[in-house]
Design a protein around this motif. Structure first.
Motif, PDB file in Angstrom:
ATOM      1  N   ALA A 101      -2.283 -13.502 -12.061  1.00 58.35           N
ATOM      2  CA  ALA A 101      -2.125 -12.140 -12.628  1.00 58.35           C
ATOM      3  C   ALA A 101      -2.208 -10.967 -11.628  1.00 58.35           C
ATOM      4  N   VAL A 102      -2.466 -11.331 -10.219  1.00 53.99           N
ATOM      5  CA  VAL A 102      -2.634 -10.217  -9.344  1.00 53.99           C
ATOM      6  C   VAL A 102      -0.987  -9.480  -9.245  1.00 53.99           C
ATOM      7  N   ARG A 103      -0.988  -8.227  -9.295  1.00 58.04           N
ATOM      8  CA  ARG A 103       0.249  -7.615  -9.138  1.00 58.04           C
ATOM      9  C   ARG A 103       0.133  -6.582  -8.222  1.00 58.04           C
ATOM     10  N   PRO A 104       1.229  -6.336  -7.331  1.00 59.30           N
ATOM     11  CA  PRO A 104       1.318  -5.217  -6.198  1.00 59.30           C
ATOM     12  C   PRO A 104       1.351  -4.025  -6.991  1.00 59.30           C
ATOM     13  N   LYS A 105       0.929  -2.855  -6.468  1.00 59.38           N
ATOM     14  CA  LYS A 105       0.754  -1.537  -6.983  1.00 59.38           C
ATOM     15  C   LYS A 105       1.649  -0.748  -6.183  1.00 59.38           C
ATOM     16  N   ASP A 106       1.470  -0.686  -4.989  1.00 59.12           N
ATOM     17  CA  ASP A 106       2.102   0.129  -3.745  1.00 59.12           C
ATOM     18  C   ASP A 106       1.950  -0.454  -2.535  1.00 59.12           C
ATOM     19  N   ASN A 107       2.614   0.059  -1.504  1.00 54.41           N
ATOM     20  CA  ASN A 107       2.507  -0.103  -0.231  1.00 54.41           C
ATOM     21  C   ASN A 107       1.221   0.282   0.439  1.00 54.41           C
ATOM     22  N   ILE A 108       0.410  -0.350   1.308  1.00 59.19           N
ATOM     23  CA  ILE A 108      -0.783   0.409   1.936  1.00 59.19           C
ATOM     24  C   ILE A 108      -0.445   1.480   2.864  1.00 59.19           C
ATOM     25  N   ARG A 109      -0.427   2.717   2.359  1.00 56.74           N
ATOM     26  CA  ARG A 109      -0.280   3.880   3.037  1.00 56.74           C
ATOM     27  C   ARG A 109      -1.251   4.071   3.781  1.00 56.74           C
TER      28      ARG A 109
END
Length: 87
Positions: free
Chosen positions: A46-54
């Motif tokens: 269920a892990v989902r990407p949210k954004d790239n690591i800024r």
């Protein structure tokens, strides 16, 4: 045709969430003092990407590259975005 940039982060370059909790990257405490303790959560389907690591702590990861692209005229926001960071 309008030029655009699709920015794809490298391995481990995405902020990952599980049920609203950021599980990657780890905290300052996990990184410098204790062990990373969310490995079992990283394996959850269920892990989902949210954004790239800024940024991580005070260290710029991909933010400096995205800033450079903005200075070159590519934009994430607005009516016609031309910069598309993938998570």
């Amino acid at each position: 045709m309008t030029p655009c940039v699709v920015f794809v982060p490298g391995t481990l370059g995405s902020v990952l969430e599980l049920n609203g909790e950021v599980i990657w990257p780890g905290s300052v405490l996990n990184t410098f003092i204790t062990r990373y303790d969310k490995m079992d959560k990283l394996l959850d389907p269920a892990v989902r990407p949210k954004d790239n690591i800024r940024k991580v702590f005070v260290f710029g990861q991909y933010q400096s590259i995205l800033d450079d692209l903005e200075r070159l005229g590519f934009h994430e926001a607005g009516a016609a975005p031309t910069l598309f960071p993938c998570a």
